[in-house]
Design a protein around this motif. Structure first.
Motif, PDB file in Angstrom:
ATOM      1  N   VAL A  89      34.444  52.887  55.412  1.00  0.00           N
ATOM      2  CA  VAL A  89      33.853  53.067  56.744  1.00  0.00           C
ATOM      3  C   VAL A  89      32.561  52.270  56.812  1.00  0.00           C
ATOM      4  N   GLU A  90      32.443  51.395  57.807  1.00  0.00           N
ATOM      5  CA  GLU A  90      31.199  50.663  58.013  1.00  0.00           C
ATOM      6  C   GLU A  90      30.333  51.483  58.964  1.00  0.00           C
ATOM      7  N   VAL A  91      29.105  51.727  58.568  1.00  0.00           N
ATOM      8  CA  VAL A  91      28.188  52.487  59.415  1.00  0.00           C
ATOM      9  C   VAL A  91      27.248  51.492  60.094  1.00  0.00           C
ATOM     10  N   VAL A  92      27.273  51.494  61.424  1.00  0.00           N
ATOM     11  CA  VAL A  92      26.402  50.586  62.189  1.00  0.00           C
ATOM     12  C   VAL A  92      25.358  51.426  62.925  1.00  0.00           C
ATOM     13  N   ILE A  93      24.111  51.034  62.765  1.00  0.00           N
ATOM     14  CA  ILE A  93      23.024  51.674  63.527  1.00  0.00           C
ATOM     15  C   ILE A  93      22.494  50.633  64.502  1.00  0.00           C
ATOM     16  N   ARG A  94      22.357  51.054  65.754  1.00  0.00           N
ATOM     17  CA  ARG A  94      21.889  50.135  66.803  1.00  0.00           C
ATOM     18  C   ARG A  94      20.611  50.673  67.440  1.00  0.00           C
ATOM     19  N   ASN A  95      19.599  49.814  67.494  1.00  0.00           N
ATOM     20  CA  ASN A  95      18.332  50.176  68.146  1.00  0.00           C
ATOM     21  C   ASN A  95      18.203  49.527  69.509  1.00  0.00           C
ATOM     22  N   GLY A  99      25.537  42.204  70.694  1.00  0.00           N
ATOM     23  CA  GLY A  99      26.863  41.993  70.116  1.00  0.00           C
ATOM     24  C   GLY A  99      27.968  42.768  70.814  1.00  0.00           C
ATOM     25  N   SER A 100      28.845  43.374  70.003  1.00  0.00           N
ATOM     26  CA  SER A 100      30.030  44.043  70.562  1.00  0.00           C
ATOM     27  C   SER A 100      29.648  45.249  71.420  1.00  0.00           C
ATOM     28  N   PHE A 101      28.494  45.854  71.123  1.00  0.00           N
ATOM     29  CA  PHE A 101      28.049  47.031  71.887  1.00  0.00           C
ATOM     30  C   PHE A 101      27.665  46.624  73.312  1.00  0.00           C
ATOM     31  N   ALA A 102      26.900  45.528  73.417  1.00  0.00           N
ATOM     32  CA  ALA A 102      26.458  45.032  74.737  1.00  0.00           C
ATOM     33  C   ALA A 102      27.692  44.682  75.576  1.00  0.00           C
ATOM     34  N   TYR A 120      30.794  54.170  63.773  1.00  0.00           N
ATOM     35  CA  TYR A 120      31.604  54.001  62.563  1.00  0.00           C
ATOM     36  C   TYR A 120      32.765  53.054  62.853  1.00  0.00           C
ATOM     37  N   TYR A 121      33.039  52.180  61.893  1.00  0.00           N
ATOM     38  CA  TYR A 121      34.181  51.263  61.984  1.00  0.00           C
ATOM     39  C   TYR A 121      35.006  51.426  60.718  1.00  0.00           C
ATOM     40  N   TYR A 122      36.337  51.464  60.905  1.00  0.00           N
ATOM     41  CA  TYR A 122      37.233  51.559  59.749  1.00  0.00           C
ATOM     42  C   TYR A 122      37.377  50.186  59.116  1.00  0.00           C
ATOM     43  N   GLY A 128      41.281  44.571  62.135  1.00  0.00           N
ATOM     44  CA  GLY A 128      40.064  44.013  62.737  1.00  0.00           C
ATOM     45  C   GLY A 128      38.924  45.018  62.803  1.00  0.00           C
ATOM     46  N   ASP A 129      38.797  45.870  61.782  1.00  0.00           N
ATOM     47  CA  ASP A 129      37.697  46.855  61.695  1.00  0.00           C
ATOM     48  C   ASP A 129      37.504  47.635  63.005  1.00  0.00           C
ATOM     49  N   PRO A 130      38.465  48.481  63.385  1.00  0.00           N
ATOM     50  CA  PRO A 130      38.333  49.190  64.670  1.00  0.00           C
ATOM     51  C   PRO A 130      37.224  50.253  64.680  1.00  0.00           C
ATOM     52  N   ASP A 175      20.029  45.769  65.042  1.00  0.00           N
ATOM     53  CA  ASP A 175      21.110  46.626  64.530  1.00  0.00           C
ATOM     54  C   ASP A 175      21.439  46.182  63.107  1.00  0.00           C
ATOM     55  N   PHE A 176      22.241  46.961  62.429  1.00  0.00           N
ATOM     56  CA  PHE A 176      22.689  46.580  61.080  1.00  0.00           C
ATOM     57  C   PHE A 176      23.909  47.400  60.689  1.00  0.00           C
ATOM     58  N   LYS A 177      24.594  46.892  59.673  1.00  0.00           N
ATOM     59  CA  LYS A 177      25.781  47.570  59.129  1.00  0.00           C
ATOM     60  C   LYS A 177      25.532  47.890  57.664  1.00  0.00           C
ATOM     61  N   VAL A 178      25.853  49.097  57.260  1.00  0.00           N
ATOM     62  CA  VAL A 178      25.763  49.437  55.836  1.00  0.00           C
ATOM     63  C   VAL A 178      27.069  50.066  55.366  1.00  0.00           C
ATOM     64  N   CYS A 202      22.690  42.254  59.416  1.00  0.00           N
ATOM     65  CA  CYS A 202      21.657  42.814  60.300  1.00  0.00           C
ATOM     66  C   CYS A 202      21.497  41.870  61.495  1.00  0.00           C
ATOM     67  N   ARG A 203      21.036  42.384  62.615  1.00  0.00           N
ATOM     68  CA  ARG A 203      20.519  41.494  63.667  1.00  0.00           C
ATOM     69  C   ARG A 203      18.998  41.567  63.605  1.00  0.00           C
ATOM     70  N   LEU A 204      18.380  40.421  63.443  1.00  0.00           N
ATOM     71  CA  LEU A 204      16.929  40.334  63.266  1.00  0.00           C
ATOM     72  C   LEU A 204      16.377  39.346  64.283  1.00  0.00           C
ATOM     73  N   PHE A 218      25.051  31.551  62.946  1.00  0.00           N
ATOM     74  CA  PHE A 218      26.330  30.967  62.495  1.00  0.00           C
ATOM     75  C   PHE A 218      27.445  31.301  63.501  1.00  0.00           C
ATOM     76  N   ARG A 219      27.533  32.601  63.876  1.00  0.00           N
ATOM     77  CA  ARG A 219      28.599  33.014  64.802  1.00  0.00           C
ATOM     78  C   ARG A 219      28.546  32.211  66.096  1.00  0.00           C
ATOM     79  N   ARG A 220      27.340  31.927  66.575  1.00  0.00           N
ATOM     80  CA  ARG A 220      27.174  31.296  67.902  1.00  0.00           C
ATOM     81  C   ARG A 220      26.833  29.808  67.824  1.00  0.00           C
TER      82      ARG A 220
HETATM   83  P1  TMP Z   1      28.718  43.985  66.283  1.00  0.00           P
HETATM   84  O1  TMP Z   1      27.762  44.014  67.431  1.00  0.00           O
HETATM   85  O2  TMP Z   1      29.479  42.690  66.151  1.00  0.00           O
HETATM   86  O3  TMP Z   1      29.643  45.174  66.283  1.00  0.00           O
HETATM   87  O4  TMP Z   1      27.848  44.080  64.940  1.00  0.00           O
HETATM   88  C1  TMP Z   1      26.943  45.141  64.707  1.00  0.00           C
HETATM   89  C2  TMP Z   1      26.161  44.897  63.436  1.00  0.00           C
HETATM   90  O5  TMP Z   1      27.019  44.990  62.310  1.00  0.00           O
HETATM   91  C3  TMP Z   1      25.527  43.514  63.352  1.00  0.00           C
HETATM   92  O6  TMP Z   1      24.243  43.644  62.750  1.00  0.00           O
HETATM   93  C4  TMP Z   1      26.430  42.724  62.456  1.00  0.00           C
HETATM   94  C5  TMP Z   1      27.040  43.765  61.568  1.00  0.00           C
HETATM   95  N1  TMP Z   1      28.419  43.498  61.220  1.00  0.00           N
HETATM   96  C6  TMP Z   1      28.764  43.291  59.891  1.00  0.00           C
HETATM   97  O7  TMP Z   1      27.919  43.310  59.004  1.00  0.00           O
HETATM   98  N2  TMP Z   1      30.073  43.070  59.586  1.00  0.00           N
HETATM   99  C7  TMP Z   1      31.064  43.026  60.515  1.00  0.00           C
HETATM  100  O8  TMP Z   1      32.235  42.818  60.167  1.00  0.00           O
HETATM  101  C8  TMP Z   1      30.692  43.241  61.896  1.00  0.00           C
HETATM  102  C9  TMP Z   1      31.737  43.204  62.989  1.00  0.00           C
HETATM  103  C10 TMP Z   1      29.368  43.476  62.188  1.00  0.00           C
END
Ligand code: TMP
Length: 254
Positions: A89-95, A99-102, A120-122, A128-130, A175-178, A202-204, A218-220
């Motif tokens: 499970v990927e834990v994402v915290i958004r402040n 990204g995908s949240f917006a 949480y993402y599986y 595709g990490d739903p 935001d960031f993923k752990v 992380c988004r910094l 890189f993504r953009r």
């Molecule tokens: P997201 O806005 O694309 O869902 O990403 C949220 C945060 O999680 C962002 O800081 C990037 C990070 N992230 C990963 O580390 N691995 C991933 O596979 C994804 C989709 C996001």
């Protein structure tokens, strides 16, 4: 790269058997991927920078009482970690919305959130990490309610600490993923922070200019990816002015 037995190879890292039972060596590659592996590339020097940045952040978090898998950095690209059972499970915290949240909520990037939000993402490349709920996580047995409670509380503490740390360096932690793992000892198990914390997950944003200093470059296709990672390291005070070639080894303070 070393000739040790390869346990696992991911997109940005390789895990090798460690020198003692219960340990692994985490090797940081320069490879980058995005959009579930549809975009691939190499960012020269990224592995060295992420190894150093993740070492620094994990050590600071350990100093705040957050348990992690990190033991010590071995060299420019490798660190010794404790072997854990990764929770899928990927834990994402958004402040801040980004990204995908917006996109999901039709919000402008940079819009304020009413409070920090945990998602949480599986972890599944095939799917595709739903985005999943606590119900899915506990019903499918990916984590127990107690594991999840620990993960949630640790993720919020990590957010509080890192938000302040980055702010002191003129960087907003958007935001960031752990990821977390189960660390088994004699007759005990505890949830610890695993994987890495770096500009890859992380988004910094620069607090003054909102300039992007993370993997979104890189993504953009914004260019200057390695330079941005280097600037993050420099602002954290862990990179000599001359560049990543002379990255010094940190000493454990605990
Ligand atoms: P997201 O806005 O694309 O869902 O990403 C949220 C945060 O999680 C962002 O800081 C990037 C990070 N992230 C990963 O580390 N691995 C991933 O596979 C994804 C989709 C996001």
């Amino acid at each position: 790269m070393s000739r040790r037995r390869r346990i696992y190879e991911g997109k940005a890292k390789v895990l090798f058997e460690g020198p003692e039972p219960g340990t692994l060596i985490q090797y940081f590659k320069d490879d980058a991927s995005a959009f579930n592996n549809q975009k691939k590339g190499t960012i020269t020097g990224k592995g060295v920078l992420n190894n150093r940045i993740s070492e620094y952040l994990m050590m600071r978090l350990e100093g705040m009482g957050i348990p992690t898998h990190f033991v010590r950095r071995l060299n420019m690209r490798e660190q010794l970690v404790r072997e854990v059972e990764i929770i899928p499970v990927e834990v994402v915290i958004r402040n801040v919305a980004a990204g995908s949240f917006a996109k999901r909520f039709g919000m402008a990037e940079g819009a304020a959130l009413p409070r920090s939000i945990c998602e949480y993402y599986y972890k599944s490349d095939e799917l595709g990490d739903p985005l999943v709920t606590e119900e899915h996580i506990t019903a499918f047995g990916w984590a127990s309610p107690q594991d999840l409670d620990d993960m949630f509380n640790l993720a919020l503490r990590i957010n509080d600490y890192l938000s302040g740390l980055f702010l002191g360096a003129g960087i907003r932690l958007v935001d960031f993923k752990v990821e977390f793992g189960r660390l088994y000892t004699q007759d005990d198990m505890r949830i610890v922070l695993a994987d890495e914390i770096s500009p890859d997950n992380c988004r910094l944003w620069d607090t003054k200019t909102n300039e992007i200093m993370d993997k979104d470059r890189f993504r953009r296709d914004l260019g200057g990816v390695a330079e941005a990672y280097q600037e993050v390291a420099r602002r954290l005070g862990i990179l000599p002015e001359s560049g990543p070639q002379e990255v010094p080894s940190a000493k454990m303070t605990a």
